[in-house]
Design a protein around this motif. Structure first.
Motif, PDB file in Angstrom:
ATOM      1  N   ARG A 187      50.724  20.953  12.268  1.00 37.17           N
ATOM      2  CA  ARG A 187      49.291  21.176  12.022  1.00 37.17           C
ATOM      3  C   ARG A 187      48.439  20.250  12.881  1.00 37.17           C
ATOM      4  O   ARG A 187      47.433  20.676  13.470  1.00 37.17           O
ATOM      5  N   LEU A 188      48.824  18.980  12.946  1.00 35.45           N
ATOM      6  CA  LEU A 188      48.056  18.034  13.750  1.00 35.45           C
ATOM      7  C   LEU A 188      48.080  18.424  15.222  1.00 35.45           C
ATOM      8  O   LEU A 188      47.064  18.340  15.927  1.00 35.45           O
ATOM      9  N   THR A 189      49.244  18.850  15.706  1.00 33.63           N
ATOM     10  CA  THR A 189      49.352  19.262  17.107  1.00 33.63           C
ATOM     11  C   THR A 189      48.479  20.479  17.379  1.00 33.63           C
ATOM     12  O   THR A 189      47.767  20.540  18.385  1.00 33.63           O
ATOM     13  N   ARG A 190      48.536  21.451  16.488  1.00 33.12           N
ATOM     14  CA  ARG A 190      47.706  22.665  16.653  1.00 33.12           C
ATOM     15  C   ARG A 190      46.226  22.321  16.669  1.00 33.12           C
ATOM     16  O   ARG A 190      45.455  22.851  17.482  1.00 33.12           O
ATOM     17  N   ASP A 191      45.819  21.421  15.769  1.00 29.38           N
ATOM     18  CA  ASP A 191      44.396  21.104  15.650  1.00 29.38           C
ATOM     19  C   ASP A 191      43.879  20.274  16.820  1.00 29.38           C
ATOM     20  O   ASP A 191      42.761  20.483  17.292  1.00 29.38           O
ATOM     21  N   ARG A 192      44.687  19.329  17.286  1.00 27.59           N
ATOM     22  CA  ARG A 192      44.212  18.396  18.303  1.00 27.59           C
ATOM     23  C   ARG A 192      44.580  18.803  19.728  1.00 27.59           C
ATOM     24  O   ARG A 192      43.883  18.451  20.676  1.00 27.59           O
ATOM     25  N   PHE A 193      45.676  19.544  19.886  1.00 30.61           N
ATOM     26  CA  PHE A 193      46.103  19.979  21.226  1.00 30.61           C
ATOM     27  C   PHE A 193      46.501  21.449  21.175  1.00 30.61           C
ATOM     28  O   PHE A 193      47.683  21.795  21.245  1.00 30.61           O
ATOM     29  N   GLU A 233      54.624  11.912  24.276  1.00 31.78           N
ATOM     30  CA  GLU A 233      53.960  10.738  23.709  1.00 31.78           C
ATOM     31  C   GLU A 233      52.822  11.151  22.777  1.00 31.78           C
ATOM     32  O   GLU A 233      52.576  10.494  21.756  1.00 31.78           O
ATOM     33  N   ARG A 234      52.128  12.233  23.100  1.00 28.24           N
ATOM     34  CA  ARG A 234      51.054  12.710  22.221  1.00 28.24           C
ATOM     35  C   ARG A 234      51.615  13.153  20.873  1.00 28.24           C
ATOM     36  O   ARG A 234      51.053  12.843  19.821  1.00 28.24           O
ATOM     37  N   VAL A 235      52.721  13.893  20.902  1.00 26.63           N
ATOM     38  CA  VAL A 235      53.316  14.360  19.648  1.00 26.63           C
ATOM     39  C   VAL A 235      53.857  13.177  18.839  1.00 26.63           C
ATOM     40  O   VAL A 235      53.720  13.144  17.607  1.00 26.63           O
ATOM     41  N   LEU A 236      54.436  12.207  19.512  1.00 26.44           N
ATOM     42  CA  LEU A 236      54.939  11.028  18.810  1.00 26.44           C
ATOM     43  C   LEU A 236      53.811  10.270  18.124  1.00 26.44           C
ATOM     44  O   LEU A 236      53.963   9.778  17.001  1.00 26.44           O
ATOM     45  N   ALA A 237      52.670  10.172  18.795  1.00 29.04           N
ATOM     46  CA  ALA A 237      51.527   9.496  18.191  1.00 29.04           C
ATOM     47  C   ALA A 237      51.068  10.232  16.932  1.00 29.04           C
ATOM     48  O   ALA A 237      50.714   9.607  15.926  1.00 29.04           O
ATOM     49  N   LEU A 238      51.085  11.558  16.971  1.00 30.33           N
ATOM     50  CA  LEU A 238      50.703  12.332  15.796  1.00 30.33           C
ATOM     51  C   LEU A 238      51.725  12.158  14.676  1.00 30.33           C
ATOM     52  O   LEU A 238      51.379  12.121  13.500  1.00 30.33           O
ATOM     53  N   ALA A 239      53.020  12.079  15.040  1.00 28.43           N
ATOM     54  CA  ALA A 239      54.064  11.921  14.033  1.00 28.43           C
ATOM     55  C   ALA A 239      53.936  10.604  13.286  1.00 28.43           C
ATOM     56  O   ALA A 239      54.273  10.510  12.106  1.00 28.43           O
ATOM     57  N   ARG A 240      53.418   9.584  13.980  1.00 24.28           N
ATOM     58  CA  ARG A 240      53.250   8.267  13.331  1.00 24.28           C
ATOM     59  C   ARG A 240      51.903   8.137  12.642  1.00 24.28           C
ATOM     60  O   ARG A 240      51.646   7.130  11.983  1.00 24.28           O
ATOM     61  N   ASP A 241      51.051   9.141  12.798  1.00 21.16           N
ATOM     62  CA  ASP A 241      49.711   9.095  12.193  1.00 21.16           C
ATOM     63  C   ASP A 241      49.836   9.193  10.675  1.00 21.16           C
ATOM     64  O   ASP A 241      50.355  10.191  10.156  1.00 21.16           O
TER      65      ASP A 241
END
Length: 301
Positions: free
Chosen positions: A113-119, A289-297
């Motif tokens: 969901r975070l990936t879809r919303d932000r990227f 790296e973008r997905v990893l940052a979202l995973a740690r959010d």
């Protein structure tokens, strides 16, 4: 011989169709050039890949093995091309992401969901497997990133980063006396039959269950085995066992099963699980790296 991408694609499609006409149609070519290309491939390899008849073709044992390897080569090529095209801007493109079944209830949907919303220009292709198999796929380049259960038995060639933590919970048959409690002490399960995770398919969870029970002063009694979380919970639903599962497993996963938290007895009680991101060592992909940052959010997704 020169194993071009086109030649590998032609053989893989023919292996899937087992028919020259259908394969040629899928490849947007006529049948004679396809037949000639496969004959050149067999001559170059010095191996018969097909058994031919007037109506269809069948793969030989060597042909079936070569088809599997050819698919892997094509997947690795596609992944390499995709990475090259993403280097300039990690916000668009495609990522091949592996995951274990245990994170598919809460953690993975939140990341998606975070990936879809932000990227929105970044597409994630999902591949579910065991931690060991996912690690191997990352090393070979078939996956860009995988979320696995730590610790890994073989971390060589990987960059491992802890991205999430969760605890074990206990799954009980709905009529079990302990189901009346809101929380259960692990030691209270010492006399129970356990549905235990497979030592190969669910190695990380199996190790964690054994460690938690050891910390509580007992070894779990082997009542059944399963190589997936639904399998473990099915044993519980049958009324024959209890099991320990990640707390992300939803309460309504299966009728006849209730989930209870485990009482904490110390800061290091063996009940903590970790989700680890595995990336190929030395790889620096902006999209990863973008997905990893979202995973740690920590924000809810």
């Amino acid at each position: 011989m020169d194993l071009t991408t086109r030649l590998l694609e032609q053989f893989v499609v023919l292996a899937e169709e087992e028919h020259f006409g259908r394969a040629a149609e899928r490849l947007s070519m006529s049948q004679p050039p396809l037949s000639q290309a496969i004959q050149r491939l067999e001559r170059g390899l010095g191996v018969r890949l097909l058994e031919r008849s007037t109506r269809a073709v069948r793969l030989t044992a060597a042909g079936a093995a070569f088809a599997r390897d050819a698919r892997h080569l094509l997947e690795a090529q596609q992944a390499a091309v995709g990475r090259a095209r993403r280097i300039a801007d990690g916000a668009e493109g495609e990522l091949h992401l592996g995951f274990i079944s245990g994170i598919s209830y809460t953690f993975l949907p939140r990341v998606l969901r975070l990936t879809r919303d932000r990227f929105p220009g970044l597409r994630l292709h999902l591949h579910q497997n065991t931690s060991a198999e996912l690690a191997s796929m990352v090393r070979s380049g078939r996956l860009d990133l995988a979320f696995v259960r730590g610790p890994l038995a073989d971390p060589d060639g990987l960059d491992l980063r802890t991205v999430a933590a969760e605890r074990l919970a206990v799954a009980l048959p709905a009529g079990h006396p302990l189901a009346e409690r809101t929380a259960v002490g692990l030691a209270d399960l010492a006399g129970e039959n356990f549905a235990l995770p497979s030592l190969t398919a669910l190695a990380g969870l199996a190790e964690q269950v054994a460690a938690a029970c050891r910390a509580a002063g007992f070894a779990p009694r082997d009542g059944a085995r399963a190589d997936s979380l639904p399998g473990l919970i099915s044993h519980v639903a049958a009324g024959s066992c209890v099991c320990l599962v990640p707390e992300q497993v939803p309460a309504g996963a299966l009728p006849g099963v209730v989930f209870r938290t485990l009482e904490t007895t110390s800061r290091d009680d063996g009940l903590a699980l970790t989700v680890v991101a595995a990336v190929r060592a030395g790889q620096r992909d902006p999209a990863v790296e973008r997905v990893l940052a979202l995973a740690r959010d920590p924000a809810p997704g």
